[in-house]
Every structure is written in structure tokens, then in C-alpha cells.
Motif scaffolding. Structure first.
Motif, PDB file in Angstrom:
ATOM      1  N   LEU A  25       0.824  -1.211   0.000  1.00  0.00           N
ATOM      2  CA  LEU A  25       0.000   0.000   0.000  1.00  0.00           C
ATOM      3  C   LEU A  25       0.856   1.258   0.000  1.00  0.00           C
ATOM      4  CD1 LEU A  25      -2.779   1.383   0.141  1.00  0.00           C
ATOM      5  CD2 LEU A  25      -2.603   1.255   2.633  1.00  0.00           C
ATOM      6  N   SER A  26       1.880   1.295   0.831  1.00  0.00           N
ATOM      7  CA  SER A  26       2.754   2.471   0.888  1.00  0.00           C
ATOM      8  C   SER A  26       3.401   2.738  -0.462  1.00  0.00           C
ATOM      9  CB  SER A  26       3.840   2.274   1.946  1.00  0.00           C
ATOM     10  OG  SER A  26       3.265   2.161   3.217  1.00  0.00           O
ATOM     11  N   GLU A  27       3.875   1.685  -1.111  1.00  0.00           N
ATOM     12  CA  GLU A  27       4.526   1.844  -2.410  1.00  0.00           C
ATOM     13  C   GLU A  27       3.555   2.388  -3.456  1.00  0.00           C
ATOM     14  OE1 GLU A  27       6.990  -0.829  -5.692  1.00  0.00           O
ATOM     15  OE2 GLU A  27       6.236  -1.771  -3.868  1.00  0.00           O
ATOM     16  N   ILE A  28       2.331   1.879  -3.457  1.00  0.00           N
ATOM     17  CA  ILE A  28       1.328   2.352  -4.417  1.00  0.00           C
ATOM     18  C   ILE A  28       1.025   3.833  -4.186  1.00  0.00           C
ATOM     19  CG2 ILE A  28      -1.120   2.185  -5.052  1.00  0.00           C
ATOM     20  CD1 ILE A  28      -0.867  -0.851  -4.540  1.00  0.00           C
ATOM     21  N   LEU A  29       0.811   4.210  -2.931  1.00  0.00           N
ATOM     22  CA  LEU A  29       0.493   5.606  -2.626  1.00  0.00           C
ATOM     23  C   LEU A  29       1.661   6.539  -2.940  1.00  0.00           C
ATOM     24  CD1 LEU A  29      -1.448   5.071   0.711  1.00  0.00           C
ATOM     25  CD2 LEU A  29      -2.401   5.647  -1.522  1.00  0.00           C
ATOM     26  N   ASN A  30       2.876   6.119  -2.623  1.00  0.00           N
ATOM     27  CA  ASN A  30       4.056   6.949  -2.913  1.00  0.00           C
ATOM     28  C   ASN A  30       4.253   7.102  -4.417  1.00  0.00           C
ATOM     29  OD1 ASN A  30       4.926   7.606  -0.265  1.00  0.00           O
ATOM     30  ND2 ASN A  30       5.786   5.568  -0.041  1.00  0.00           N
TER      31      ASN A  30
END
Length: 78
Positions: A25-30
Motif C-alpha cells: 500500500l505504501s509503495e502504491i500511494l508513494n
């Protein structure tokens, strides 16, 4: 203003209910550039849910959000 640092999502909660953070999730949002700094504006006109009461409940293992219209005065304005 865009945030130039990458952020890591370590927890999500909705009205006191803890939701597991999906892997990646963090990678997608970043990567999507989802992090933007916005000054909070405290005006009723900006909140589309100002005429509703919100209640989050856990039913059958799923979180559900119930929105209840607060009054009848604005029903004819649609």
C-alpha cells in the motif's frame, strides 16, 4: 505543496476499528503521488456529509458505514 519524502503506512483505523495494512500500500500511494499537503479549512460548505450522521459498525466480519440524513428541511432542494 508535494511531500518529497516517501511515507510508510503502518496502521489504518476507522472510528476505532483497526484495519490491516495491505502489503504494498505504501509503495502504491508513494508512486501515485498521493501525498499532498493541504491546509485544513474549517468550513461547513466544504463537507458534503455535514447533513448526515455517520456510524461505523462491524457486521458479519465486515466494516459498514451507515449515513443517516439529519433533517427533512433540505429534501426539496435536490
Amino acid at each position: 505543496m508535494k511531500i518529497k519524502q516517501e511515507l510508510i503506512v503502518t496502521g489504518i483505523s476507522l472510528d476505532g476499528f483497526e484495519i490491516p495494512v495491505p502489503e504494498g500500500l505504501s509503495e502504491i500511494l508513494n508512486n501515485a503521488g498521493a501525498w499532498v499537503y493541504k491546509e485544513k479549512v474549517e468550513e461547513d460548505g466544504d463537507n458534503p456529509l455535514k447533513d448526515y450522521d455517520r456510524k461505523v459498525v462491524l457486521e458479519d466480519g465486515k466494516l459498514r458505514t451507515y449515513l443517516t440524513y439529519k433533517g427533512k428541511d433540505n429534501l426539496n432542494n435536490f
